[in-house]
Design a protein around this motif. Structure first.
Motif, PDB file in Angstrom:
ATOM      1  N   TYR A  34      -7.703  -1.825 -11.883  1.00 36.05           N
ATOM      2  CA  TYR A  34      -8.571  -0.344 -12.363  1.00 36.05           C
ATOM      3  C   TYR A  34      -8.275   0.842 -10.994  1.00 36.05           C
ATOM      4  CZ  TYR A  34     -10.093  -3.907 -15.709  1.00 36.05           C
ATOM      5  OH  TYR A  34      -9.859  -4.706 -16.713  1.00 36.05           O
ATOM      6  N   VAL A  35      -7.874   0.286 -10.026  1.00 39.89           N
ATOM      7  CA  VAL A  35      -7.895   1.851  -8.856  1.00 39.89           C
ATOM      8  C   VAL A  35      -6.663   2.576  -9.076  1.00 39.89           C
ATOM      9  CG1 VAL A  35      -8.672   2.945  -7.395  1.00 39.89           C
ATOM     10  CG2 VAL A  35     -10.038   1.406  -8.155  1.00 39.89           C
ATOM     11  N   VAL A  36      -5.924   1.533  -8.423  1.00 36.82           N
ATOM     12  CA  VAL A  36      -4.141   1.508  -7.980  1.00 36.82           C
ATOM     13  C   VAL A  36      -3.767   1.960  -9.502  1.00 36.82           C
ATOM     14  CG1 VAL A  36      -2.280   0.777  -6.708  1.00 36.82           C
ATOM     15  CG2 VAL A  36      -4.271   0.844  -5.944  1.00 36.82           C
ATOM     16  N   LYS A  37      -2.913   0.944 -10.381  1.00 34.27           N
ATOM     17  CA  LYS A  37      -2.031   1.683 -10.992  1.00 34.27           C
ATOM     18  C   LYS A  37      -2.646   1.965 -12.290  1.00 34.27           C
ATOM     19  CE  LYS A  37      -0.424  -0.969 -15.428  1.00 34.27           C
ATOM     20  NZ  LYS A  37      -0.776  -2.096 -16.557  1.00 34.27           N
ATOM     21  N   GLN A  41       0.102   5.449 -12.095  1.00 33.02           N
ATOM     22  CA  GLN A  41       0.144   5.914 -13.364  1.00 33.02           C
ATOM     23  C   GLN A  41       0.936   7.532 -13.924  1.00 33.02           C
ATOM     24  OE1 GLN A  41      -1.949   4.062 -16.191  1.00 33.02           O
ATOM     25  NE2 GLN A  41      -0.502   2.123 -16.368  1.00 33.02           N
ATOM     26  N   GLN A  42      -0.928   7.777 -13.017  1.00 35.63           N
ATOM     27  CA  GLN A  42      -0.977   9.151 -12.927  1.00 35.63           C
ATOM     28  C   GLN A  42      -0.318  10.304 -12.201  1.00 35.63           C
ATOM     29  OE1 GLN A  42      -3.271  11.126 -14.894  1.00 35.63           O
ATOM     30  NE2 GLN A  42      -3.070  13.248 -13.726  1.00 35.63           N
ATOM     31  N   MET A  43       0.701   9.661 -10.695  1.00 33.10           N
ATOM     32  CA  MET A  43       1.750  11.002  -9.981  1.00 33.10           C
ATOM     33  C   MET A  43       3.043  10.507 -10.767  1.00 33.10           C
ATOM     34  SD  MET A  43       2.869   9.447  -6.686  1.00 33.10           S
ATOM     35  CE  MET A  43       3.508   7.697  -7.432  1.00 33.10           C
ATOM     36  N   SER A  44       2.746   8.931 -11.771  1.00 31.01           N
ATOM     37  CA  SER A  44       4.646   8.898 -12.571  1.00 31.01           C
ATOM     38  C   SER A  44       4.030  10.537 -13.676  1.00 31.01           C
ATOM     39  CB  SER A  44       4.382   7.760 -13.040  1.00 31.01           C
ATOM     40  OG  SER A  44       4.510   6.696 -12.126  1.00 31.01           O
TER      41      SER A  44
END
Length: 437
Positions: A34-37, A41-44
């Motif tokens: 809920y934080v890293v993923k 995803q936003q960076m990708s």
């Protein structure tokens, strides 16, 4: 199983650590999902959109200034395979998870690699193309510990330290209770235990204090009763002996009178019984202990035996026996009682041996005889007060000899053992090598 913890402290600590590990794993998964993923995803998504924008502008050949300006602002650069190899592609690491996320946005297979320098270099190659796109992102200092790892490590250390303190606080009254119960089993009654800890432990401590007080009072009453009986018996025994000597024939006839000899023998036996009562009452009272050599005590007992017995005691003593903190009078009483039992119920020769067990941190001495001995169950039964082994005894005595020995050895924190050997019977006393308290 032997690997499982046995003490309350270790079990409580293992439980707390297990709960902590589960909590850490769940926290790691929750933070990752809920934080890293979402951040990855936003960076990708942003990287993919920047590449799409770069491709769109690159197709507008009529706007070269726009393409150059966008490249300077976004940091997206396109290289051939040879150029990419020179600029750091070979040192980049592939990430399939991020590649899948970028592929979803671009709607075509891609390969994504990351390389950490002063900045983060994201290398992207679209399937079917020979060129590589490089997007530079703001990096982080490799010497710094990642915040997530630092958080989990800090929480883990604090939780384990707190759990260890809580487990020790929880089990400290139980350890005091255990030591008090062990002392009480040796006839040592300490002061009243403090009622501390959780409510259940306080209740158990309160019940133990009440039981210890009752047992101490019972022990005192029994000692007073035995001491009173011993004291009251000596006066009539003295009068009986005096009357027997006054009524007995004089001269050589007195020695040959069976009735007089029988009365004197019975009086001596009763005096010996009274002495054993007194010894049994006094046996828990160790008094002052001193650092002594057991071999010296054994020599004293053997020397005393030579004045009263025709059969000498054989000695097999260790030369390097260390000194030990004991009550000298009490240990001599143990030796004397074991020698008397060996003479009365065993067969010659009687041997006293001594030695040291450095691995077990203890010294030992044993009294051996050539008799048949008794079974282990019978030996334990005979160590109880007023108990006799019918198979091995003729009914003489009071059954207090081994009981006195057991109480003295227990008061010293030692062990009393029997060994049935091929050539006879052996009673062994093991005493700990410990400093004076």
């Amino acid at each position: 199983m032997k690997l499982l913890p046995r003490t309350a402290f270790s079990r409580t600590l293992v439980l707390l650590v297990s709960v902590l590990l589960i909590n850490q794993v769940v926290s790691y998964l929750m933070i990752t999902l809920y934080v890293v993923k979402p951040g990855v995803q936003q960076m990708s998504y942003l990287v993919a959109k920047q590449i799409q924008t770069h491709q769109l502008i690159a197709q507008q050949r009529l706007l070269p200034n726009l393409q150059q300006g966008y490249q300077e602002i976004s940091g997206v650069e396109e290289f051939t395979l040879e150029q990419a190899a020179v600029r750091g592609l070979q040192g980049a690491t592939a990430y399939s998870f991020i590649a899948n996320e970028v592929s979803k946005v671009l709607q075509q297979p891609v390969e994504v690699r990351f390389r950490q320098t002063d900045v983060i270099q994201v290398w992207v190659q679209i399937d079917g193309q020979q060129s590589w796109y490089r997007v530079e992102l703001e990096g982080f200092n490799e010497g710094e510990v990642p915040p997530l790892l630092l958080y989990l490590l800090l929480i883990g250390v604090l939780s384990i330290a707190g759990g260890a303190w809580f487990a020790r606080w929880l089990t400290r009254p139980l350890r005091r209770l255990q030591q008090a119960a062990f002392d009480m089993s040796r006839g040592v009654y300490n002061q009243k235990l403090p009622e501390a800890g959780v409510s259940e432990v306080r209740s158990v401590t309160r019940a133990f204090n009440h039981m210890a007080h009752s047992m101490e009072k019972l022990e005192a009453d029994r000692s007073l009763l035995l001491a009173g009986i011993s004291h009251d018996l000596r006066t009539p025994l003295t009068r009986i002996r005096l009357a027997a000597e006054m009524l007995a024939p004089t001269g050589e006839a007195a020695e040959q009178d069976p009735m007089f000899a029988g009365i004197v023998h019975d009086i001596d036996d009763m005096n010996a019984i009274v002495d054993q009562f007194v010894d049994f009452v006094r046996s828990p009272e160790m008094g002052e202990q001193a650092l002594v050599q057991l071999n010296e005590l054994i020599h004293d007992v053997a020397l005393t035996n030579e004045y009263t017995e025709l059969e000498p005691i054989q000695l097999m003593l260790s030369n390097d026996l260390p000194a030990v903190w004991v009550n000298e009078t009490a240990i001599k009483r143990v030796l004397a009682n074991l020698v008397v039992n060996a003479r009365r119920y065993g067969e010659p020769p009687i041997v006293i041996a001594s030695g040291v067990d450095k691995r077990a941190n203890q010294v030992w001495f044993e009294v051996r005889d050539g008799g048949k001995g008794i079974a282990q169950e019978a030996f334990e039964h005979m160590c109880a007060p007023f108990s006799q082994g019918n198979a091995a005894r003729s009914g003489e005595g009071t059954g207090l000899g081994l009981a006195i020995v057991r109480r003295i050895v227990d008061a010293h924190g030692g062990q009393l053992r029997m060994q049935q050997e091929p050539g006879g019977f052996c009673v062994r006393v093991e005493l700990p090598l410990k400093s004076r308290h």
